[in-house]
Design an enzyme around this catalytic site. Structure first.
Site, PDB file in Angstrom:
ATOM      1  N   HIS A 217       0.282  -0.898  -0.180  1.00  0.00           N
ATOM      2  CA  HIS A 217      -0.049  -0.033  -0.205  1.00  0.00           C
ATOM      3  C   HIS A 217       0.806   1.449  -0.030  1.00  0.00           C
ATOM      4  CE1 HIS A 217      -3.276   2.504   1.006  1.00  0.00           C
ATOM      5  NE2 HIS A 217      -3.206   2.809   1.846  1.00  0.00           N
ATOM      6  N   HIS A 280     -10.698   2.361  -2.125  1.00  0.00           N
ATOM      7  CA  HIS A 280     -11.221   1.372  -0.838  1.00  0.00           C
ATOM      8  C   HIS A 280     -11.882   0.210  -0.917  1.00  0.00           C
ATOM      9  CE1 HIS A 280     -11.194   3.325   4.261  1.00  0.00           C
ATOM     10  NE2 HIS A 280      -9.897   2.345   3.785  1.00  0.00           N
ATOM     11  N   ASN A 281     -11.407  -0.763  -1.237  1.00  0.00           N
ATOM     12  CA  ASN A 281     -11.951  -2.035  -1.747  1.00  0.00           C
ATOM     13  C   ASN A 281     -12.310  -2.183  -0.715  1.00  0.00           C
ATOM     14  OD1 ASN A 281     -11.846  -0.934  -4.032  1.00  0.00           O
ATOM     15  ND2 ASN A 281     -10.385  -1.889  -4.591  1.00  0.00           N
ATOM     16  N   ARG A 301      -8.325  13.911   2.678  1.00  0.00           N
ATOM     17  CA  ARG A 301      -7.068  14.607   3.506  1.00  0.00           C
ATOM     18  C   ARG A 301      -6.382  14.551   2.833  1.00  0.00           C
ATOM     19  NH1 ARG A 301      -9.947  11.090   6.777  1.00  0.00           N
ATOM     20  NH2 ARG A 301      -7.155   9.004   6.932  1.00  0.00           N
ATOM     21  N   GLN A 507      -9.652   7.821  12.019  1.00  0.00           N
ATOM     22  CA  GLN A 507     -10.198   8.410  11.148  1.00  0.00           C
ATOM     23  C   GLN A 507      -9.273  10.370  11.524  1.00  0.00           C
ATOM     24  OE1 GLN A 507     -11.178   7.562   7.874  1.00  0.00           O
ATOM     25  NE2 GLN A 507     -10.027   5.924   8.370  1.00  0.00           N
TER      26      GLN A 507
END
Lengths: 947, 259
Positions: A217, A280-281, A301, A507
């Site tokens: 990622h 965002h799977n 963001r 978050q």
């Protein structure tokens, strides 16, 4: 003791009605009256009369609702849904603010949902109801007497190290797997060597830091590593394709490409436009609402973390699902039904984007069976930033400030989880990776960041996304080194270990590097916006990443090794062209029926059910909307906004994706996606000379040679086609390991998918067009050539076939076509324009006609390329690239044709008063006569009816 | 110069386009955070008009506008009463309308901040919806709507916009006192169902004012139609003017006369 306030409705309840419909579909009928209520639990030093007053004045609407206050009651309704402990409840912060307004600071609050059914449900029915109402990853059914407010256990520091010395390869694998580190054996061995050289073991925090930083990622190892393909070795696929085209084109308006959180292009002398698209799977597969919401929250963001902070001005959202009509028995265990996924994803994007006040103005929804276990959720944000605020400055002595939400155990191992395939157990072990967002926390944060930027307080900024603080701080301070005190990080609840604090993906947090003399002003601004701001460390200049916790040194790592030490074995890629014969399709006389059938297919039918739920006009910048025509129901090809208030300068945003072609050849899939994004952009009035692209690759496991070969082919197409079009890429992202293990243990990759987003800056939004036909009596042109390319088409899909003849792209010619057309539109010679994509010419024509309530008659014989066809249906429904349908007033024909002289084009018919689509076939006979009202109804209602 | 206060809270998100609309209408508009009133660092006396703009104040998590409405009552009650008594206009748009209703500033039959008599409930569809609607101006003495054509077009974008009076007398009273400012209507000016009436509002009510006509709340967004290219059909036929701007011009004109 705690209080329960239950609020229920006196007036008509749309939620109870919707629930009743959903239950009926599950076969649960005659439930009698269903009541839905909102539950508020309040704990604190508070008397009944105060609670009664709160209930009446705060929790309950005096006109439409009633309330009931009780003490110590939980789990008393037929079904009561509460969030699991530790899951963030976005409404709590707002309620606490209201309680504070009421002089009740220090209380605790939780919320829940209650459901009552007049008829007693059988245990089986109740289980189905609970399945429908809650997702066990984040919620549970409250038990009577359950402790609603749980005190978390305190954490006492323990120094932890992980022994790597002398471990065998297999043992290293085990350590990686047990720790959910997702590090390969070579990387574990590299760490073993590194720490052997230091004569010590890594701490738990250090090991986690490597796992996060070296994750697929964060590093995009597949794209940056070595690949053996077709007898040669490709080093760094991304650099040799997508980056390369941008470098070679070297456009001076590309201001920031591929290194910051978004790409940036010039808008005018003062402003730049930034764009970023993320996926965002996996989170959305497990918890559609929260996964999509945090997806959009994250990309917003990214926008705020571009340069010194860009203002989010538009969102894009593209989803791939299995058809919502998928039969329940075809849905494997551990997979959420696609309709439920779609509802959740749309609601998540809606609730986050709308609350943030960012218009969601462009997107797409694509349906294919191949996305059943692994849906795709792409979220993009377009931003606006002064050009002189694009560069970050990191320097010794700057304070590291953590802004926004508090840190909890949420989202731990999100990035390493992204590198693992989904399987049935994903739902259990990865629940930490699933979160729900709090858009209002993020809105406050955004308000603060943009003001801090304008006041010159920001040295550098980035968001806490995948990998949390470890990635955010680690990346910003890569060149300098830094020291962070993990015990200063504000926590949601006690009990987090230093490692958890460091890698939590909670978050709505951002990290800002600030000069020491600016800290007070930043704090003051943060207070004014009710944002928590905490200095957690400083930039050192030692080149080391140093982490402390309560006076203990928990990590001390060389930044160079951290960022460059990752390893990747060369991977093999092997391409095998799939053998997919053309299906046999019987020729029919009446093609109108087929037009209607195609209009109702998931990929062609109207997405109005989705789009209306988004606020696509907030900020007041929309100049071309998602719908067109006199009753605002026709489709448009792109969004056009005016980013700077008072100026008519515009930004066109469009997208393209062709997952089904990926099953035939990822090269042409990617080429077609680029072509589609560009033609959508041009059709609305964009300019090929200012167009820029973004790539989002979503693929199966790159460890499979055939999947990797597809990826190589798609990347090569990105280079070839973008180069041919002379359009640069400015940003991109990949998401690999999109596979799902079926119950039988078979891993199924998704159809190889490249989403391409195109943006183009134009001088005047008055020079844009929509697809709806404007008036009878105009000439209708087809621009671009039609070939017999029905492989992967919607036409073959409705005939249960895939076919092999995938549409190709001639980019050099495509560029000429788009250049000429853009000029014609700019010169106001085109009254309406629509690109040709799914369903071919037949669908483009009927959409333009019913959108404008203006009929059309065309002769297929005149269509450029027609002489090569023998069948009307193939010509009408072929999906060849780079084609447009244009409406031109008779008095503009000569001028239009002059501009088009070097590209394939032909007048194929006229717009008419009669509200019909009439098509005459190659032989001259009528093959379609279709009433527009019927066509429109079919198109408009197909999806809505099923949601 | 007419100075307008655009009230801001966490979750307010239509403030900037509202400021822009007011500036186009000739005012000097300033966004003021409700915290500034809470801490007594701002003074409403410094302004000639007040706008509560759209958005999701505090996320609308309990119910739309509810928490900010409570703060108006708690922190700004006297200031607003004085403001109103001085003949200064107050406009609530979308979430601002919800705030005005829930704080008892609308319809204010007998006095300001009275007990809530109407509400803005969940849309009949149960969903947030963004669409353009046709509004009939109902011929009131409301200061914001003078000189508007009989029907205008504006977008709505909300989940909780269904107007409901507490009871029949409340609706009668609104009608009798000409406090209904806009109604959702069909293409021929007729009372209409969904989607012309986008949320199921009783009587098609889209906006109301207080008996003085100085306070108005409306669900549609006039700040989103201040340029003709914001209209969804401008590619077909361009309108001569943007209807939304008139509402702001009226506010500024009125405030100027009463400076």
């Amino acid at each position: 003791m705690f209080w329960r306030v239950e609020v229920s409705r006196k007036t008509k309840d749309p939620f109870a009605q919707a629930l009743k419909r959903d239950l009926a579909e599950l076969g649960i009928r005659d439930t009698g009256r269903i009541s839905v209520s909102r539950l508020f639990f309040v704990q604190g030093d508070i008397e009944r009369d105060t609670v009664e007053r709160l209930a009446a004045e705060l929790f309950c609407d005096a006109v439409s609702e009633r309330y009931e206050v009780s003490a110590d009651a939980v789990g008393v309704r037929d079904v009561e849904v509460l969030y699991n402990p530790g899951v963030m409840d976005p409404s709590v912060a707002s309620i606490l603010r209201a309680l504070e307004d009421n002089g009740l600071a220090g209380c605790q609050v939780r919320t829940g949902r209650g459901f009552g059914f007049e008829r007693r449900l059988s245990p089986g029915e109740k289980r189905m109801v609970v399945d429908l109402l809650l997702n066990p990853l984040i919620e549970h059914q409250a038990e009577p007497g359950e402790k609603v407010f749980v005190e978390p256990e305190k954490y006492r520091f323990q120094a932890l190290t992980v022994n790597l010395a002398g471990k065998t390869g297999e043992e290293l694998d085990r350590i990686s797997k047990q720790g959910l580190l997702a590090l390969g054996r070579e990387e574990m061995a590299a760490l073993q060597d590194h720490f052997a050289g230091l004569r010590r073991d890594p701490t738990d925090v250090e090991l986690e830091t490597f796992a996060q930083t070296w994750s697929e990622h964060c590093q995009h190892k597949t794209f940056r590593g070595d690949i053996e393909y077709g007898g040669r070795r490709i080093n760094n696929l991304l650099r040799s394709t997508v980056f390369k085209v941008t470098e070679e084109l070297n456009k001076d308006w590309c201001l920031s490409v591929f290194h910051d959180n978004s790409g940036a292009v010039a808008f005018d002398d003062e402003w730049a436009i930034t764009v970023k698209v993320e996926t965002h799977n996996h989170p959305s597969a497990l918890e559609p609402y929260g996964g999509a919401a945090t997806g959009i929250g994250g990309v917003i963001r990214d926008c705020l973390g571009t340069g010194l902070g860009a203002k989010p001005i538009m969102n894009t959202d593209v989803f791939c699902f299995a058809p919502v009509t998928t039969k329940r028995r075809d849905v494997p265990d551990g997979v959420i039904h696609p309709r439920q996924v779609m509802r959740g994803v749309v609601a998540g994007v809606r609730d986050y984007g709308n609350r943030m006040g960012i218009p969601t103005a462009n997107g797409a929804v694509y349906f294919d069976e191949g996305f059943l276990g692994n849906p795709l959720v792409f979220c993009g944000t377009v931003g606006l930033i002064p050009r002189d605020k694009l560069v970050k400055r990191v320097g010794k002595g700057q304070r590291i400030v953590l802004l926004g939400g508090r840190t909890g155990r949420d989202g731990i191992h999100g990035v390493t989880f992204a590198s693992l395939e989904l399987d049935q157990e994903s739902q259990e072990f990865s629940s930490g990776a699933v979160q729900i967002g709090n858009p209002i926390e993020e809105k406050r944060l955004a308000d603060l960041v943009l003001q801090a930027r304008d006041q010159g307080l920001v040295g550098a900024i980035t968001d806490c996304g995948g990998g949390g603080l470890s990635s955010a701080v680690g990346e910003l301070a890569e060149a300098t080194g830094c020291e962070v005190h993990l015990d200063r990080v504000p926590l949601k609840y006690a009990g987090l270990t230093p490692a958890e604090i460091w890698i939590s993906e909670a978050q709505e947090r951002m990290v800002m590097f600030v000069e020491p003399e600016c800290v007070d002003r930043l704090n003051e601004l943060a207070r004014a916006h009710d944002v928590e701001a905490t200095v957690i460390g400083e930039v050192t200049g030692t080149g080391r990443l140093v982490l402390d916790y309560q006076g203990h040194r928990v990590a001390d790592i060389d930044m160079g090794f951290l960022h460059k030490g990752w390893q990747m074995k060369a991977r093999k890629a092997e391409w095998q062209k799939p053998e997919t014969p053309e299906p046999f399709v019987r020729q029919r006389q009446d093609l109108g029926t087929l037009v209607v059938k195609l209009l109702q297919t998931p990929n062609i039918s109207s997405k109005e059910w989705v789009v209306r739920q988004y606020d696509h006009e907030v900020q007041g910048t929309s100049a071309l909307k998602p719908f067109c025509g006199p009753d605002d129901s026709g489709p448009t090809d792109a969004a056009v906004i005016t980013p700077v208030r008072g100026s008519k300068r515009g930004c066109v945003v469009a997208c393209g994706l062709r997952p089904r072609y990926g099953l035939l050849d990822p090269y042409w899939m990617a080429a077609s996606a680029i072509d589609e994004a560009l033609r959508n952009c041009i059709a609305a009035g964009g300019d090929i000379e200012t167009a820029a692209l973004l790539d989002n690759f979503c693929w199966g496991s790159p460890e499979r040679p055939d999947q990797l070969a597809g990826l190589v082919r798609a990347a090569q197409a990105c280079y070839d086609i973008a180069k041919g079009y002379q359009v640069p890429f400015i940003s991109g992202k990949d998401s690999l390991y999109n596979e799902f293990q079926t119950a039988a243990g078979q891993a199924v990759p998704i159809p190889p998918t490249l989403l391409v987003t195109a943006v183009s800056v134009i001088p005047d939004v008055d020079r844009t067009v929509t697809p709806d036909f404007k008036a009878p009596g105009s000439t209708v042109y087809v621009v671009g050539e039609t070939l017999e390319e029905l492989g992967g088409s919607e036409f073959f899909r409705i005939h249960q076939g895939l076919g092999g003849s995938v549409p190709r792209v001639d980019a050099a010619r495509g560029r000429r076509i788009m250049k000429a057309l853009a000029r014609a539109i700019r010169n106001r010679l085109v009254r309406s324009c629509h690109d040709v994509s799914e369903g071919g010419l037949g669908i483009s024509l009927v959409e333009m006609a019913f959108a404008g309530d203006v009929g059309v008659g065309v002769r297929l014989r005149k269509v450029p390329g027609a002489r090569r066809f023998r069948r009307d249906d193939f010509l009408l429904f072929s999906e060849s690239n780079t084609r447009f349908v244009c409406e031109v007033l008779p008095r503009h024909r000569a001028e239009f044709e002059k501009l088009m002289r070097n590209v394939p084009h032909a007048a194929v018919g006229r717009t008419t008063k009669e509200p019909e689509l009439v098509v005459n076939g190659l032989g001259g006979d009528e093959v379609v006569r279709l009433d527009l009202a019927r066509a429109k109804k079919a198109w408009r209602e197909a999806l809505t009816r099923r949601m | 110069m007419v100075r307008v206060c655009v009230l801001f809270a966490a979750g307010t998100n239509c403030d900037q386009e509202t400021v822009h609309a007011l500036e186009l209408a000739g005012a000097a508009a300033t966004t003021v955070h409700v915290n500034e009133f809470r801490n007594k660092r701002a003074n409403l006396k410094d302004f000639h008009a007040l706008v509560v703009p759209g958005g999701f104040s505090y996320g609308d998590y309990i119910a739309s506008g509810k928490i900010l409405a409570g703060e108006l009552v708690r922190y700004m009650k006297d200031d607003i009463s004085e403001f109103h008594a001085a003949g200064k206009p107050i406009l609530g748009i979308c979430n601002g309308f919800q705030v005005l209703v829930k704080s008892g500033l609308l319809p204010a039959f007998d006095h300001l901040f009275e007990e809530q008599t109407v509400t803005l409930d969940w849309n009949d569809s149960g969903r947030y919806e963004d669409r353009w609607v046709r509004l009939q101006t109902a011929g009131t003495s409301c200061v914001f709507t003078q000189g508007l054509p009989e029907t205008i077009l504006l977008p709505v974008a909300h989940a909780e916009g269904k107007f409901i009076p507490k009871n029949r007398p409340a609706l009668d009273r609104l009608q009798k006192r000409a406090q209904i400012v806009f109604r959702y209507v069909g293409p021929h000016g007729q009372t209409a169902g969904y989607p012309d009436n986008p949320n199921g509002s009783v009587g098609g009510v889209a906006a109301i004012c207080d008996p003085s006509g100085l306070i108005m709340g409306m669900m549609p967004h006039p700040e989103r139609f201040v340029y003709t290219h914001q209209h969804p059909h401008w590619h077909r036929r361009r309108s001569a003017s943007a209807d939304g701007i008139t509402i702001f011009e009226n506010a500024v004109k009125y405030a100027k006369q009463n400076l």
